[in-house]
Design an enzyme around this catalytic site. Structure first.
Site, PDB file in Angstrom:
ATOM      1  N   GLY A  83       4.968 -11.433 -10.910  1.00 42.31           N
ATOM      2  CA  GLY A  83       3.630 -10.838 -10.840  1.00 42.31           C
ATOM      3  C   GLY A  83       3.781  -9.329 -10.720  1.00 42.31           C
ATOM      4  O   GLY A  83       4.802  -8.759 -11.094  1.00 42.31           O
ATOM      5  N   ARG A  84       2.771  -8.699 -10.147  1.00 41.58           N
ATOM      6  CA  ARG A  84       2.786  -7.233 -10.062  1.00 41.58           C
ATOM      7  C   ARG A  84       4.005  -6.726  -9.304  1.00 41.58           C
ATOM      8  O   ARG A  84       4.690  -5.808  -9.739  1.00 41.58           O
ATOM      9  CB  ARG A  84       1.531  -6.737  -9.349  1.00 41.58           C
ATOM     10  CG  ARG A  84       0.229  -7.114 -10.013  1.00 41.58           C
ATOM     11  CD  ARG A  84      -0.912  -6.585  -9.160  1.00 41.58           C
ATOM     12  NE  ARG A  84      -2.174  -7.156  -9.507  1.00 41.58           N
ATOM     13  CZ  ARG A  84      -2.643  -8.320  -9.049  1.00 41.58           C
ATOM     14  NH1 ARG A  84      -1.925  -9.040  -8.210  1.00 41.58           N
ATOM     15  NH2 ARG A  84      -3.823  -8.765  -9.424  1.00 41.58           N
ATOM     16  N   ILE A  85       4.258  -7.317  -8.132  1.00 39.60           N
ATOM     17  CA  ILE A  85       5.354  -6.804  -7.299  1.00 39.60           C
ATOM     18  C   ILE A  85       6.711  -7.137  -7.937  1.00 39.60           C
ATOM     19  O   ILE A  85       7.606  -6.288  -7.987  1.00 39.60           O
ATOM     20  CB  ILE A  85       5.242  -7.329  -5.850  1.00 39.60           C
ATOM     21  CG1 ILE A  85       3.921  -6.862  -5.231  1.00 39.60           C
ATOM     22  CG2 ILE A  85       6.421  -6.867  -5.004  1.00 39.60           C
ATOM     23  CD1 ILE A  85       3.575  -7.468  -3.875  1.00 39.60           C
ATOM     24  N   SER A 135       9.234 -17.634 -13.302  1.00 41.69           N
ATOM     25  CA  SER A 135       7.855 -17.437 -12.872  1.00 41.69           C
ATOM     26  C   SER A 135       7.023 -18.597 -13.379  1.00 41.69           C
ATOM     27  O   SER A 135       7.447 -19.301 -14.300  1.00 41.69           O
ATOM     28  CB  SER A 135       7.347 -16.126 -13.486  1.00 41.69           C
ATOM     29  OG  SER A 135       6.367 -15.546 -12.687  1.00 41.69           O
ATOM     30  N   THR A 157      10.602 -10.749   0.682  1.00 41.03           N
ATOM     31  CA  THR A 157       9.516  -9.881   1.161  1.00 41.03           C
ATOM     32  C   THR A 157       8.169 -10.544   0.853  1.00 41.03           C
ATOM     33  O   THR A 157       7.142  -9.866   0.862  1.00 41.03           O
ATOM     34  CB  THR A 157       9.564  -8.498   0.478  1.00 41.03           C
ATOM     35  OG1 THR A 157       9.579  -8.691  -0.944  1.00 41.03           O
ATOM     36  CG2 THR A 157      10.782  -7.698   0.895  1.00 41.03           C
ATOM     37  N   ARG A 208       6.651 -14.416   1.643  1.00 41.85           N
ATOM     38  CA  ARG A 208       6.189 -15.095   2.855  1.00 41.85           C
ATOM     39  C   ARG A 208       7.363 -15.919   3.367  1.00 41.85           C
ATOM     40  O   ARG A 208       8.086 -16.535   2.574  1.00 41.85           O
ATOM     41  CB  ARG A 208       5.012 -16.027   2.560  1.00 41.85           C
ATOM     42  CG  ARG A 208       3.676 -15.323   2.376  1.00 41.85           C
ATOM     43  CD  ARG A 208       3.138 -14.728   3.686  1.00 41.85           C
ATOM     44  NE  ARG A 208       1.847 -14.098   3.524  1.00 41.85           N
ATOM     45  CZ  ARG A 208       1.659 -12.816   3.207  1.00 41.85           C
ATOM     46  NH1 ARG A 208       2.692 -12.024   3.018  1.00 41.85           N
ATOM     47  NH2 ARG A 208       0.435 -12.324   3.100  1.00 41.85           N
ATOM     48  N   GLU A 226       5.963 -15.689  12.740  1.00 41.96           N
ATOM     49  CA  GLU A 226       5.971 -14.250  13.032  1.00 41.96           C
ATOM     50  C   GLU A 226       5.127 -13.982  14.265  1.00 41.96           C
ATOM     51  O   GLU A 226       4.052 -14.566  14.388  1.00 41.96           O
ATOM     52  CB  GLU A 226       5.433 -13.475  11.829  1.00 41.96           C
ATOM     53  CG  GLU A 226       6.324 -13.624  10.611  1.00 41.96           C
ATOM     54  CD  GLU A 226       5.829 -12.834   9.388  1.00 41.96           C
ATOM     55  OE1 GLU A 226       4.815 -12.119   9.498  1.00 41.96           O
ATOM     56  OE2 GLU A 226       6.474 -12.937   8.334  1.00 41.96           O
ATOM     57  N   HIS A 237       8.095  -7.520   8.911  1.00 44.30           N
ATOM     58  CA  HIS A 237       6.986  -7.624   7.943  1.00 44.30           C
ATOM     59  C   HIS A 237       6.354  -6.250   7.670  1.00 44.30           C
ATOM     60  O   HIS A 237       5.176  -6.029   7.973  1.00 44.30           O
ATOM     61  CB  HIS A 237       5.930  -8.625   8.437  1.00 44.30           C
ATOM     62  CG  HIS A 237       5.085  -9.180   7.317  1.00 44.30           C
ATOM     63  ND1 HIS A 237       4.574 -10.449   7.310  1.00 44.30           N
ATOM     64  CD2 HIS A 237       4.659  -8.627   6.152  1.00 44.30           C
ATOM     65  CE1 HIS A 237       3.866 -10.656   6.212  1.00 44.30           C
ATOM     66  NE2 HIS A 237       3.899  -9.542   5.485  1.00 44.30           N
ATOM     67  N   ILE A 238       7.150  -5.367   7.085  1.00 43.78           N
ATOM     68  CA  ILE A 238       6.668  -3.990   6.825  1.00 43.78           C
ATOM     69  C   ILE A 238       6.624  -3.663   5.334  1.00 43.78           C
ATOM     70  O   ILE A 238       6.634  -2.493   4.943  1.00 43.78           O
ATOM     71  CB  ILE A 238       7.537  -2.939   7.555  1.00 43.78           C
ATOM     72  CG1 ILE A 238       9.027  -3.094   7.175  1.00 43.78           C
ATOM     73  CG2 ILE A 238       7.345  -3.010   9.062  1.00 43.78           C
ATOM     74  CD1 ILE A 238       9.877  -1.893   7.566  1.00 43.78           C
ATOM     75  N   GLY A 239       6.571  -4.691   4.497  1.00 41.83           N
ATOM     76  CA  GLY A 239       6.608  -4.476   3.044  1.00 41.83           C
ATOM     77  C   GLY A 239       5.667  -3.379   2.558  1.00 41.83           C
ATOM     78  O   GLY A 239       6.049  -2.503   1.783  1.00 41.83           O
TER      79      GLY A 239
HETATM   80  C1  DGY Z   1       0.388  -8.779   2.059  1.00 42.82           C
HETATM   81  O1  DGY Z   1      -0.386  -7.897   1.681  1.00 42.82           O
HETATM   82  O2  DGY Z   1       0.259  -9.955   1.736  1.00 42.82           O
HETATM   83  C2  DGY Z   1       1.511  -8.358   2.955  1.00 42.82           C
HETATM   84  O3  DGY Z   1       2.280  -9.364   3.393  1.00 42.82           O
HETATM   85  C3  DGY Z   1       1.041  -7.444   4.049  1.00 42.82           C
HETATM   86  O4  DGY Z   1       0.980  -6.218   3.413  1.00 42.82           O
END
Ligand code: DGY
Length: 330
Positions: free
Chosen positions: A159-161, A180, A239, A241, A270, A289-291
């Protein structure tokens, strides 16, 4: 008689510009803490008369909460992932759900790549080594890690990321494989990524980076079977879930050397429990969880969530709906 303004509850202290945007035209209450989630009983009480809810991923928007909020029209999640929300129940009740895609793509991809580099080159371990006074001399094989440039990166979820991570990988001359739900010929052409099946990706990649949403289908997507398919020299980066990986199997894989290391920004539970074995393993890099955590990105996420609520409640317009069928019904 004056018309009552729509009411909104915000479940966390979010950046001021987003609160200001909402208070211009709506009646707003905010849980005032930044580093502490609103207690469930307070949340259930607060949603009673509200038209809109702006929440973060620590809030479970489930049937119990929806039952307590008979006037609710929109739930705006300040996150791109929305596995904390029972979207099906919202849709049944005509409640719009929105998320915050796009604005966090690059920051999250940057962090995924930073984590990949930190894990490959053992940066946290090297820093601790220095700070603990263990650095006696330069030594030929001291803290040696893995090559990143020229290695094969397997991206799960293009996807985008995933695409943004693939672009970064090209800058490191990496070979990019991807798996994907949907094949994307444009990405294949533009980024030079090769579509492969799940097993090929796991067997051939030096780095596997996860960028898929958490759904009932993706829960435990990487389990013992998958970890055993990976190279013993491979690194897993998550990064997305936590629950897309079976953490118990991952611990076993890291302890027994089925894979070389893991870089994790997300966890099944978490914050990561104090007794999690992950905390004791030398070959894992852990982040809280600082993505998407840059000042600009978090502000943009809050603003987008706020715009979704304000515009939907005031004009009926919506920017990033998760369940657009709610509005298309009318
Ligand atoms: C999201 O946006 O889903 C992240 O996990 C938090 O930025």
């Amino acid at each position: 008689m004056p018309v009552a303004r729509p009411t909104v509850y915000i479940t966390r202290k979010i950046p001021d510009p987003a609160i200001a945007l909402l208070t211009e035209s709506l009646d707003v209450s905010v849980w005032p803490e930044e580093d502490e989630a609103v207690p469930r009983d307070v949340l259930i009480r607060e949603v009673k008369g509200v038209d809109g809810l702006l929440c973060v991923l620590t809030e479970k928007v489930d049937r119990e909460l929806l039952d307590a909020a008979p006037r609710l029209k929109i739930v705006a999640n300040m996150a791109v992932g929305y596995d904390n929300i029972d979207v099906g129940s919202c849709t049944k009740r005509g409640i719009l759900v929105t998320n915050t895609p796009d604005v966090l793509t690059d920051a999250t991809a940057d962090l995924a790549f930073a984590l990949l580099l930190a894990t490959a080159r053992r940066l946290p371990e090297a820093r601790d080594f220095l700070l603990k006074g263990q650095w006696k001399t330069w030594s030929p094989m001291l803290l040696t890690g893995k090559e990143v440039h020229g290695a094969t990166l397997g991206i799960v979820g293009m996807g985008r990321i995933g695409q943004a991570v693939a672009k970064r990988a090209r800058g490191f001359d990496m070979k990019v494989l991807y798996y994907s739900k949907r094949r994307n010929p444009q990405v294949e052409e533009e980024i030079g990524a090769r579509y492969v099946d799940k097993e090929t990706l796991l067997r051939e990649s030096d780095y596997v980076s996860l960028h898929l949403p958490l759904t009932p289908e993706t829960r435990g997507f990487i389990g013992e079977r998958e970890l055993r398919m990976m190279k013993p020299t491979a690194v897993l980066i998550n990064t997305a879930r936590g629950a897309v990986v079976d953490e118990r199997a991952l611990c076993k894989a890291l302890m027994e050397g089925w894979i070389w290391a893991a870089g994790l920004d997300v966890f099944e539970v978490e914050p990561l429990p104090v007794d999690s074995p992950l905390r004791t393993l030398p070959n894992v890099v852990l982040l809280p969880h600082i993505g998407s955590a840059t000042v600009k990105t978090r502000t943009d996420m809050a603003l987008l969530a706020a715009r979704n609520i304000r515009d939907y409640l005031v004009t009926g317009r919506v920017h990033t709906p998760v369940n657009p069928e709610v509005i298309q019904r009318y």
